[in-house]
Scaffold this motif. Structure first.
Motif, PDB file in Angstrom:
ATOM      1  N   ASP A 153       2.572 -33.993 -70.164  1.00 56.34           N
ATOM      2  CA  ASP A 153       1.216 -34.169 -70.672  1.00 56.34           C
ATOM      3  C   ASP A 153       0.226 -34.177 -69.511  1.00 56.34           C
ATOM      4  O   ASP A 153       0.591 -34.044 -68.352  1.00 56.34           O
ATOM      5  CB  ASP A 153       1.127 -35.491 -71.452  1.00 56.34           C
ATOM      6  N   ARG A 154      -1.035 -34.386 -69.834  1.00 57.93           N
ATOM      7  CA  ARG A 154      -2.077 -34.451 -68.810  1.00 57.93           C
ATOM      8  C   ARG A 154      -1.839 -35.636 -67.884  1.00 57.93           C
ATOM      9  O   ARG A 154      -1.212 -36.626 -68.255  1.00 57.93           O
ATOM     10  CB  ARG A 154      -3.450 -34.607 -69.461  1.00 57.93           C
ATOM     11  N   ALA A 155      -2.384 -35.537 -66.683  1.00 58.14           N
ATOM     12  CA  ALA A 155      -2.287 -36.637 -65.718  1.00 58.14           C
ATOM     13  C   ALA A 155      -2.865 -37.911 -66.326  1.00 58.14           C
ATOM     14  O   ALA A 155      -3.935 -37.889 -66.940  1.00 58.14           O
ATOM     15  CB  ALA A 155      -3.035 -36.280 -64.442  1.00 58.14           C
ATOM     16  N   GLY A 156      -2.143 -39.007 -66.185  1.00 58.73           N
ATOM     17  CA  GLY A 156      -2.603 -40.292 -66.701  1.00 58.73           C
ATOM     18  C   GLY A 156      -2.161 -40.598 -68.116  1.00 58.73           C
ATOM     19  O   GLY A 156      -2.360 -41.716 -68.596  1.00 58.73           O
ATOM     20  N   ALA A 157      -1.562 -39.622 -68.809  1.00 57.91           N
ATOM     21  CA  ALA A 157      -1.129 -39.855 -70.186  1.00 57.91           C
ATOM     22  C   ALA A 157       0.097 -40.778 -70.216  1.00 57.91           C
ATOM     23  O   ALA A 157       0.946 -40.739 -69.333  1.00 57.91           O
ATOM     24  CB  ALA A 157      -0.802 -38.545 -70.881  1.00 57.91           C
ATOM     25  N   GLU A 158       0.162 -41.618 -71.242  1.00 56.67           N
ATOM     26  CA  GLU A 158       1.279 -42.543 -71.426  1.00 56.67           C
ATOM     27  C   GLU A 158       1.663 -42.569 -72.903  1.00 56.67           C
ATOM     28  O   GLU A 158       0.908 -42.107 -73.752  1.00 56.67           O
ATOM     29  CB  GLU A 158       0.886 -43.968 -71.007  1.00 56.67           C
ATOM     30  N   GLU A 159       2.809 -43.138 -73.186  1.00 61.31           N
ATOM     31  CA  GLU A 159       3.143 -43.394 -74.576  1.00 61.31           C
ATOM     32  C   GLU A 159       4.001 -44.640 -74.686  1.00 61.31           C
ATOM     33  O   GLU A 159       4.683 -45.026 -73.735  1.00 61.31           O
ATOM     34  CB  GLU A 159       3.847 -42.205 -75.229  1.00 61.31           C
ATOM     35  N   ILE A 160       3.911 -45.258 -75.856  1.00 56.68           N
ATOM     36  CA  ILE A 160       4.740 -46.407 -76.194  1.00 56.68           C
ATOM     37  C   ILE A 160       5.677 -45.982 -77.306  1.00 56.68           C
ATOM     38  O   ILE A 160       5.241 -45.386 -78.299  1.00 56.68           O
ATOM     39  CB  ILE A 160       3.882 -47.600 -76.656  1.00 56.68           C
ATOM     40  N   LEU A 161       6.963 -46.258 -77.131  1.00 58.30           N
ATOM     41  CA  LEU A 161       7.966 -45.952 -78.135  1.00 58.30           C
ATOM     42  C   LEU A 161       8.540 -47.248 -78.686  1.00 58.30           C
ATOM     43  O   LEU A 161       8.811 -48.178 -77.920  1.00 58.30           O
ATOM     44  CB  LEU A 161       9.102 -45.117 -77.530  1.00 58.30           C
ATOM     45  N   HIS A 162       8.718 -47.298 -79.991  1.00 52.44           N
ATOM     46  CA  HIS A 162       9.367 -48.444 -80.628  1.00 52.44           C
ATOM     47  C   HIS A 162      10.391 -47.917 -81.615  1.00 52.44           C
ATOM     48  O   HIS A 162      10.051 -47.182 -82.546  1.00 52.44           O
ATOM     49  CB  HIS A 162       8.365 -49.336 -81.349  1.00 52.44           C
ATOM     50  N   VAL A 163      11.656 -48.283 -81.413  1.00 51.64           N
ATOM     51  CA  VAL A 163      12.740 -47.770 -82.254  1.00 51.64           C
ATOM     52  C   VAL A 163      12.882 -48.628 -83.500  1.00 51.64           C
ATOM     53  O   VAL A 163      13.040 -49.855 -83.422  1.00 51.64           O
ATOM     54  CB  VAL A 163      14.066 -47.739 -81.468  1.00 51.64           C
ATOM     55  N   LEU A 164      12.833 -47.981 -84.660  1.00 50.77           N
ATOM     56  CA  LEU A 164      12.982 -48.675 -85.938  1.00 50.77           C
ATOM     57  C   LEU A 164      14.444 -48.784 -86.355  1.00 50.77           C
ATOM     58  O   LEU A 164      14.880 -49.810 -86.861  1.00 50.77           O
ATOM     59  CB  LEU A 164      12.189 -47.937 -87.019  1.00 50.77           C
ATOM     60  N   SER A 165      15.187 -47.701 -86.169  1.00 53.50           N
ATOM     61  CA  SER A 165      16.602 -47.710 -86.537  1.00 53.50           C
ATOM     62  C   SER A 165      17.333 -46.658 -85.724  1.00 53.50           C
ATOM     63  O   SER A 165      16.735 -45.678 -85.263  1.00 53.50           O
ATOM     64  CB  SER A 165      16.786 -47.428 -88.034  1.00 53.50           C
ATOM     65  N   GLY A 166      18.639 -46.856 -85.538  1.00 54.91           N
ATOM     66  CA  GLY A 166      19.432 -45.914 -84.782  1.00 54.91           C
ATOM     67  C   GLY A 166      19.308 -46.121 -83.284  1.00 54.91           C
ATOM     68  O   GLY A 166      18.811 -47.154 -82.813  1.00 54.91           O
ATOM     69  N   THR A 167      19.740 -45.116 -82.525  1.00 56.61           N
ATOM     70  CA  THR A 167      19.711 -45.166 -81.066  1.00 56.61           C
ATOM     71  C   THR A 167      18.956 -43.958 -80.530  1.00 56.61           C
ATOM     72  O   THR A 167      19.223 -42.824 -80.938  1.00 56.61           O
ATOM     73  CB  THR A 167      21.144 -45.160 -80.492  1.00 56.61           C
ATOM     74  N   ALA A 201      24.370 -41.515 -85.721  1.00 57.05           N
ATOM     75  CA  ALA A 201      23.399 -41.733 -86.793  1.00 57.05           C
ATOM     76  C   ALA A 201      22.027 -41.214 -86.357  1.00 57.05           C
ATOM     77  O   ALA A 201      21.765 -41.050 -85.165  1.00 57.05           O
ATOM     78  CB  ALA A 201      23.308 -43.230 -87.120  1.00 57.05           C
ATOM     79  N   PRO A 202      21.140 -40.947 -87.318  1.00 54.00           N
ATOM     80  CA  PRO A 202      19.777 -40.540 -86.967  1.00 54.00           C
ATOM     81  C   PRO A 202      19.011 -41.694 -86.342  1.00 54.00           C
ATOM     82  O   PRO A 202      19.431 -42.849 -86.412  1.00 54.00           O
ATOM     83  CB  PRO A 202      19.177 -40.135 -88.318  1.00 54.00           C
ATOM     84  N   VAL A 203      17.885 -41.378 -85.744  1.00 53.97           N
ATOM     85  CA  VAL A 203      17.013 -42.396 -85.162  1.00 53.97           C
ATOM     86  C   VAL A 203      15.611 -42.224 -85.731  1.00 53.97           C
ATOM     87  O   VAL A 203      15.132 -41.099 -85.922  1.00 53.97           O
ATOM     88  CB  VAL A 203      16.998 -42.311 -83.619  1.00 53.97           C
ATOM     89  N   ASP A 204      14.978 -43.331 -86.050  1.00 51.74           N
ATOM     90  CA  ASP A 204      13.579 -43.361 -86.472  1.00 51.74           C
ATOM     91  C   ASP A 204      12.806 -44.187 -85.460  1.00 51.74           C
ATOM     92  O   ASP A 204      13.231 -45.294 -85.105  1.00 51.74           O
ATOM     93  CB  ASP A 204      13.442 -43.981 -87.860  1.00 51.74           C
ATOM     94  N   PHE A 205      11.676 -43.661 -85.011  1.00 55.89           N
ATOM     95  CA  PHE A 205      10.885 -44.422 -84.043  1.00 55.89           C
ATOM     96  C   PHE A 205       9.399 -44.127 -84.182  1.00 55.89           C
ATOM     97  O   PHE A 205       8.996 -43.076 -84.684  1.00 55.89           O
ATOM     98  CB  PHE A 205      11.361 -44.157 -82.604  1.00 55.89           C
ATOM     99  N   ILE A 206       8.611 -45.080 -83.742  1.00 59.88           N
ATOM    100  CA  ILE A 206       7.162 -44.970 -83.681  1.00 59.88           C
ATOM    101  C   ILE A 206       6.772 -44.553 -82.277  1.00 59.88           C
ATOM    102  O   ILE A 206       7.322 -45.044 -81.294  1.00 59.88           O
ATOM    103  CB  ILE A 206       6.485 -46.314 -84.036  1.00 59.88           C
ATOM    104  N   ARG A 207       5.816 -43.650 -82.180  1.00 59.62           N
ATOM    105  CA  ARG A 207       5.346 -43.156 -80.892  1.00 59.62           C
ATOM    106  C   ARG A 207       3.821 -43.296 -80.859  1.00 59.62           C
ATOM    107  O   ARG A 207       3.129 -42.765 -81.714  1.00 59.62           O
ATOM    108  CB  ARG A 207       5.755 -41.698 -80.736  1.00 59.62           C
ATOM    109  N   VAL A 208       3.325 -44.011 -79.871  1.00 57.51           N
ATOM    110  CA  VAL A 208       1.882 -44.142 -79.667  1.00 57.51           C
ATOM    111  C   VAL A 208       1.531 -43.429 -78.374  1.00 57.51           C
ATOM    112  O   VAL A 208       2.009 -43.785 -77.299  1.00 57.51           O
ATOM    113  CB  VAL A 208       1.451 -45.620 -79.582  1.00 57.51           C
TER     114      VAL A 208
END
Length: 212
Positions: A153-167, A201-208
């Motif tokens: 991504d562009r310089a300075g971009a970040e993200e937060i990941l939160h796993v709901l289920s799976g790995t 198993a599948p994984v579900d996660f939130i990405r900000v």
């Protein structure tokens, strides 16, 4: 994007129309925008016609060349670039049907925007976005062993990941980290990285996405 289904075609057609409209508003030729976004003229023409299957990072490059956000091209409803704009989404916000905390439903409801589909039912939905600061809210579902390779991504971009289920196996800065349900992490994304679901198993996660 690795696949192109009728559901994703709706997203691609919307992006193509908005790219074309914004380009014409600026009085730019296809070549001018292609140069600004570091794309070939042929690729940009296909994107405007909804015939290409560009990566999410390519759409993001076009958005920034046009001085708008990814969400301005991707989301239905009101855009997010105007000063003071709030959260935007399919219904001008993320409603309860998004099921953010559910580990059972991989597809959020409420007309949220499907931006990517992959093997074994893998999906990425953009649920909403805010322009100040540039932030996007996503929900991802990856089938067992499915891998998604992300471009830098562009310089300075970040993200937060939160796993709901799976790995979730996150490859970043030359290391692979394993995140299980309930775990979160914040990473810089100005370099290539990848997500891979566990083998069992599948994984579900939130990405900000921050700095979008």
């Amino acid at each position: 994007m690795s696949t192109k289904s009728p559901r994703v075609q709706i997203f691609l057609d919307r992006v193509g129309r908005r790219v074309r409209d914004l380009r014409k508003e600026r009085g730019w030729t296809i070549q001018r925008l292609a140069d600004e976004a570091s794309l070939s003229r042929r690729m940009l023409t296909q994107i405007e016609l909804g015939q290409a299957n560009p990566s999410l990072a390519t759409i993001d490059r076009i958005a920034h060349a046009l001085e708008v956000s990814f969400a301005d091209l991707a989301l239905s409803g009101t855009g997010t670039s105007a000063a003071g704009a709030g959260l935007a989404g399919a219904s001008a916000g993320v409603d309860s049907s998004a099921n953010l905390g559910s580990s059972e439903l991989s597809a959020p409801g409420g007309g949220h925007t499907l931006a990517w589909e992959g093997p074994d039912g893998s999906t990425a939905y953009i649920l909403g976005a805010s322009s100040v600061p540039g932030t996007e809210l996503w929900r991802w579902h990856l089938g067992p062993s499915v891998r998604y390779q992300a471009e830098a991504d562009r310089a300075g971009a970040e993200e937060i990941l939160h796993v709901l289920s799976g790995t979730l196996e996150l490859a970043h800065t030359g290391e692979t980290m394993e995140l299980t349900a309930g775990m979160s992490i914040r990473i810089a994304t100005d370099q290539s990285y990848s997500y891979t679901a566990g083998k069992e198993a599948p994984v579900d996660f939130i990405r900000v996405v921050i700095g979008a």
